[in-house]
Design a protein around this motif. Sequence first.
Motif, PDB file in Angstrom:
ATOM      1  N   ILE A  73       0.827  -1.204   0.000  1.00 28.73           N
ATOM      2  CA  ILE A  73       0.000   0.000   0.000  1.00 28.73           C
ATOM      3  C   ILE A  73       0.861   1.253   0.000  1.00 28.73           C
ATOM      4  O   ILE A  73       0.535   2.248  -0.658  1.00 28.73           O
ATOM      5  CB  ILE A  73      -0.965  -0.020   1.203  1.00 28.73           C
ATOM      6  CG1 ILE A  73      -2.044  -1.080   0.956  1.00 28.73           C
ATOM      7  CG2 ILE A  73      -1.593   1.342   1.432  1.00 28.73           C
ATOM      8  CD1 ILE A  73      -3.023  -1.252   2.080  1.00 28.73           C
ATOM      9  N   TYR A 125       1.751   1.942  -3.494  1.00 26.04           N
ATOM     10  CA  TYR A 125       0.600   2.449  -4.240  1.00 26.04           C
ATOM     11  C   TYR A 125       0.367   3.928  -3.936  1.00 26.04           C
ATOM     12  O   TYR A 125       0.066   4.725  -4.833  1.00 26.04           O
ATOM     13  CB  TYR A 125      -0.657   1.646  -3.902  1.00 26.04           C
ATOM     14  CG  TYR A 125      -0.773   0.330  -4.632  1.00 26.04           C
ATOM     15  CD1 TYR A 125      -0.303   0.185  -5.934  1.00 26.04           C
ATOM     16  CD2 TYR A 125      -1.369  -0.774  -4.028  1.00 26.04           C
ATOM     17  CE1 TYR A 125      -0.405  -1.019  -6.609  1.00 26.04           C
ATOM     18  CE2 TYR A 125      -1.481  -1.987  -4.688  1.00 26.04           C
ATOM     19  CZ  TYR A 125      -0.994  -2.108  -5.981  1.00 26.04           C
ATOM     20  OH  TYR A 125      -1.107  -3.299  -6.653  1.00 26.04           O
ATOM     21  N   THR A 148      -8.560   0.900  -4.026  1.00 27.67           N
ATOM     22  CA  THR A 148      -7.618  -0.222  -4.077  1.00 27.67           C
ATOM     23  C   THR A 148      -7.194  -0.638  -2.674  1.00 27.67           C
ATOM     24  O   THR A 148      -7.128  -1.830  -2.347  1.00 27.67           O
ATOM     25  CB  THR A 148      -6.373   0.167  -4.898  1.00 27.67           C
ATOM     26  OG1 THR A 148      -6.765   0.503  -6.222  1.00 27.67           O
ATOM     27  CG2 THR A 148      -5.376  -0.983  -4.949  1.00 27.67           C
ATOM     28  N   VAL A 149      -6.904   0.358  -1.829  1.00 27.79           N
ATOM     29  CA  VAL A 149      -6.522   0.062  -0.448  1.00 27.79           C
ATOM     30  C   VAL A 149      -7.665  -0.646   0.276  1.00 27.79           C
ATOM     31  O   VAL A 149      -7.443  -1.590   1.046  1.00 27.79           O
ATOM     32  CB  VAL A 149      -6.129   1.362   0.285  1.00 27.79           C
ATOM     33  CG1 VAL A 149      -5.896   1.091   1.768  1.00 27.79           C
ATOM     34  CG2 VAL A 149      -4.883   1.967  -0.342  1.00 27.79           C
ATOM     35  N   SER A 187      -7.324  -4.322   1.935  1.00 28.98           N
ATOM     36  CA  SER A 187      -7.507  -4.470   3.381  1.00 28.98           C
ATOM     37  C   SER A 187      -8.905  -4.955   3.734  1.00 28.98           C
ATOM     38  O   SER A 187      -9.457  -4.612   4.767  1.00 28.98           O
ATOM     39  CB  SER A 187      -7.222  -3.136   4.073  1.00 28.98           C
ATOM     40  OG  SER A 187      -8.082  -2.133   3.567  1.00 28.98           O
TER      41      SER A 187
END
Length: 466
Positions: free
Chosen positions: A19, A22, A101-102, A106
């Motif tokens: 992450i 990213y 996306t995170v 998660s």
Amino acid sequence: MTNNNLLLKPDETILINQISNYVYQAIALIQEQQPELLLEKYRNIDWRSSRNQSAFTAKLIEFLNSNHTDHALFSELPRFLKAILTLESFDSPILINLLDTVRQLSSHNSEQHNLYLHQKPDISEQNNLTNDNQSMQNIGIAILLLDAENLQINVETEKFLTTVCACCLQVKIAFANWRSMGKIDIQLHERGYELIHVPSGKDNADGKMIAFGSSIHERYPKAKEILVCSTDHVMTNLCNHLQQNGLTVYRVSKQGESLTVFNSNTGKVINFIPNLPSLETFIQQLKKIIKAEQKSTNSYWIQLSKISQIYENKYKFSINEVVSKHLPNKRARDIFINYPNEFVIHQIDENSELYIALFEIREYPELNSINTIQQNSTSLSLVSNIKSKTDLEEALKQILIHLTIKSPGSYVDIGILGSKFSQQYGKSITEQIKSLQLNSNFIKFLQSSQTFEIKQTEKRWEVAVR
């Protein structure tokens, strides 16, 4: 207090590292596309530097680790971003895609904290959270696949490709035998590419790229668009396969200096030439060509067609292509018309060849009077509304008087007179003559007037007030 780093599981450590990368790529992309979304002190940082990337990701990893709790591993990420980005950035597709996306990465966390991750700083209304979450579900990402052995993409070209896609270009993957590619792997790595190595041998990079690309929709479920960058025809089947799986496919190839992007869904073709000069550089290039041609031909006026031919032979792209970049929907001739302080144009009538010369005051000492006029705040006496032949004669007469204020009665090149008329009245002299329906061209108009004297010297015409 117990050190939270000791509580992290190995898979959580990998996730935090992923992450962090990213986040860094998203900020680098924001700097390229929307730098105003960065706080001012961060706008001039080289976000593509590998050193800065290492320092940034290390700091972010430390921040996420230190704020880790049992069910809120990434709840502090918006606070971290707020220290770098403006509040408006949280409405940008780049940041929305990042946070989406995170959230997916998660997904093992509770739904409560996943929602919290998407909220804007200082905004807590549940309705806003719900609307944001729903809108994010409809936004996908773009992916770039590059056969680096077959096609090279520089930073400028990559910026152009990001404008082609509707979605944020979030994933970039390059395929090659990196042992034979010099330092290209280092350059691509610094620009955020994932590098996939293949053994040496013909078509190995093609094969790996096709195999990887064929399962792209499984590897990246959020992918909506894909850029397939290769000039090899073997990529056709891959493009067809991707399109059948619902992806918008852009086939990127290169011929000479020109890059071609083909949208397989719409059939639209976009051509792009990297490394086109800036407008200032372009004008200087044109002036050098004109000056050299004037010297070699001993002629003041140079045909536009001749200048265009020399320019294309020298720089490998046309004047039209550069003009289209800086002056959209304009023609090659417009670059000379729009810069009357650099160039002088001359055209007998609207159907004849256009001639270009340089506007150089030192060749006409009488033109230095223009500076004196401006310094003394003496404005040119303009005709308020040109409605007749007499009005036009008066307008041209006033311009000539001011051009020859230090040597009354002297001759001035008619190209300079026409250029100054265009500059003062916002239209070419040919357009003005046509609008008055005088059925004449500039030279014939001057010859027919009792106000002016006109003579031809070598290959140019000059005019003076009687």
